[in-house]
Design a protein around this motif. Structure first.
Motif, short mmCIF file in Angstrom:
data_model
loop_
_atom_site.label_atom_id
_atom_site.label_comp_id
_atom_site.label_asym_id
_atom_site.label_seq_id
_atom_site.Cartn_x
_atom_site.Cartn_y
_atom_site.Cartn_z
N GLY A 145 0.91 -1.27 0.15
CA GLY A 145 0.03 -0.11 0.05
C GLY A 145 0.87 1.19 0.11
O GLY A 145 0.46 2.25 0.36
N PHE A 146 2.06 1.15 -0.37
CA PHE A 146 3.08 2.40 -0.47
C PHE A 146 3.03 3.06 -1.76
O PHE A 146 2.97 2.09 -2.78
CB PHE A 146 4.29 2.15 0.13
N GLY A 147 3.01 3.98 -1.86
CA GLY A 147 2.91 5.00 -3.10
C GLY A 147 4.44 4.89 -3.94
O GLY A 147 5.33 4.63 -3.22
N GLY A 148 4.62 5.01 -5.10
CA GLY A 148 5.83 5.09 -5.77
C GLY A 148 6.69 6.13 -5.36
O GLY A 148 8.00 5.75 -5.18
N ASP A 149 6.24 7.07 -5.17
CA ASP A 149 7.16 8.28 -4.57
C ASP A 149 7.80 7.91 -3.32
O ASP A 149 8.93 8.08 -3.09
CB ASP A 149 6.52 9.57 -4.40
N ASP A 150 6.89 7.28 -2.48
CA ASP A 150 7.50 6.80 -1.08
C ASP A 150 8.58 5.89 -1.23
O ASP A 150 9.54 5.66 -0.55
CB ASP A 150 6.33 6.45 -0.32
N ILE A 151 8.28 4.93 -2.20
CA ILE A 151 9.04 3.82 -2.21
C ILE A 151 10.59 4.39 -2.84
O ILE A 151 11.60 3.85 -2.36
CB ILE A 151 8.62 2.70 -3.10
N SER A 152 10.46 5.33 -3.87
CA SER A 152 11.41 5.77 -4.45
C SER A 152 12.65 6.49 -3.43
O SER A 152 13.69 6.53 -3.60
CB SER A 152 11.25 6.65 -5.57
N ARG A 153 11.92 7.21 -2.67
CA ARG A 153 12.58 8.07 -1.54
C ARG A 153 13.22 7.18 -0.55
O ARG A 153 14.32 7.30 -0.16
CB ARG A 153 11.70 8.86 -0.73
N LEU A 154 12.53 5.95 -0.36
CA LEU A 154 13.29 4.85 0.51
C LEU A 154 14.62 4.48 0.01
O LEU A 154 15.74 4.28 0.65
CB LEU A 154 12.28 3.92 0.81
N PHE A 155 14.36 4.27 -1.41
CA PHE A 155 15.55 3.49 -1.95
C PHE A 155 16.57 4.45 -2.03
O PHE A 155 17.78 4.13 -1.96
CB PHE A 155 15.42 2.80 -3.45
N GLU A 156 16.42 5.54 -1.93
CA GLU A 156 17.45 6.85 -2.18
C GLU A 156 18.18 6.89 -0.79
O GLU A 156 19.20 6.95 -0.44
CB GLU A 156 16.82 8.07 -2.63
N ARG A 157 17.38 6.89 0.06
CA ARG A 157 17.81 7.03 1.65
C ARG A 157 18.56 5.85 1.96
O ARG A 157 19.72 5.90 2.53
CB ARG A 157 16.49 6.90 2.63
N LEU A 158 18.12 4.62 1.60
CA LEU A 158 18.93 3.43 1.75
C LEU A 158 20.30 3.37 1.23
O LEU A 158 21.44 3.06 1.60
CB LEU A 158 18.32 2.05 1.46
N LYS A 159 20.39 3.87 -0.02
CA LYS A 159 21.62 3.94 -0.78
C LYS A 159 22.78 5.01 -0.06
O LYS A 159 23.86 4.69 -0.25
CB LYS A 159 21.60 4.51 -2.01
N CYS A 160 22.09 6.02 0.77
CA CYS A 160 23.01 7.00 1.27
C CYS A 160 23.41 6.52 2.68
O CYS A 160 24.25 6.99 3.17
CB CYS A 160 22.07 8.30 1.46
N MET A 161 22.94 5.38 3.09
CA MET A 161 23.15 4.80 4.59
C MET A 161 24.50 4.29 4.58
O MET A 161 24.79 3.34 3.71
CB MET A 161 21.82 3.87 5.00
N PRO A 162 25.16 4.56 5.60
CA PRO A 162 26.46 3.57 5.63
C PRO A 162 26.27 2.21 5.96
O PRO A 162 25.17 1.90 6.53
CB PRO A 162 27.21 4.23 6.77
N ASP A 163 27.17 1.37 5.75
CA ASP A 163 27.05 -0.10 5.79
C ASP A 163 26.70 -0.49 6.98
O ASP A 163 26.12 -1.48 7.43
CB ASP A 163 28.08 -0.87 5.21
N ASP A 164 27.23 -0.04 8.05
CA ASP A 164 27.13 -0.11 9.33
C ASP A 164 26.01 -0.06 10.10
O ASP A 164 25.51 -0.25 11.28
CB ASP A 164 28.41 0.41 10.43
N ASP A 165 25.12 0.55 9.59
CA ASP A 165 23.60 0.92 9.84
C ASP A 165 22.85 -0.28 9.62
O ASP A 165 21.45 -0.36 9.93
CB ASP A 165 23.00 2.15 9.14
N TRP A 166 23.25 -1.35 8.92
CA TRP A 166 22.48 -2.25 8.62
C TRP A 166 22.41 -3.28 9.79
O TRP A 166 22.18 -3.93 10.08
CB TRP A 166 22.95 -3.14 7.24
#
Length: 166
Positions: A145-166
């Protein structure tokens, strides 16, 4: 009528008691109660309308209260706004009521960014490495139920996160 097991109610009290029994288990919308009473009893719409009116008058049934409880439960399950509104409509609740409730709830743990990320993290352990995996994750989040804009923003945020935040 619809169900061969449906019985003729003895009186108003039978319909009323069955409705109370259903409401004792969980909140129901008027549309849900109407449908369940129709399946259980062979009666007119006017009889059911009378029972529903009495339940509302006494405060035992309230579509607004049902919608709040339903929305909260769906948010806890990690569903997005589109899916929740669709399910509320199916339950007989006006979309504008659902949108208003979601606007009230969309704070703190239920903010869109937090909710979509929590839902994503629960299902997936790593950001998508190729287009096929990205499409798979995108479809999953859309289904929730999430919109395309929300999903795209999530993927952008995830790309910017350092690996140790996983």
């Amino acid at each position: 009528m619809n169900d061969p097991k449906a019985t003729q109610p003895e009186n108003f009290r039978d319909l009323y008691n069955k409705a109370i029994e259903l409401l004792a288990r969980r909140e129901h919308s008027q549309a849900e109660l109407r449908e369940k009473l129709k399946r259980k009893f062979e009666c007119t719409d006017a009889d059911i309308a009378q029972v529903l009116a009495r339940l509302v008058e006494l405060g035992y049934q309230c579509d607004q209260r049902f919608a709040v409880a339903f929305t909260r439960e769906r948010l806890y399950r990690g569903l997005g706004e589109r899916r929740i509104i669709q399910e509320l409509k199916f339950k007989g609740i006006n979309a504008s009521i659902g949108e208003a409730i979601l606007a009230e709830q969309a704070q703190g743990d239920f903010a869109a960014e937090i909710l979509i990320e929590r839902t994503w993290r629960k299902k997936f352990k790593a950001i998508p490495q190729d287009q096929k995996e990205r499409a798979k994750q995108y479809r999953f989040l859309q289904y929730r139920g999430f919109g395309g804009d929300d999903i795209s923003r999530l993927f952008e945020r995830l790309k910017c996160m350092p690996d140790d935040d996983w």
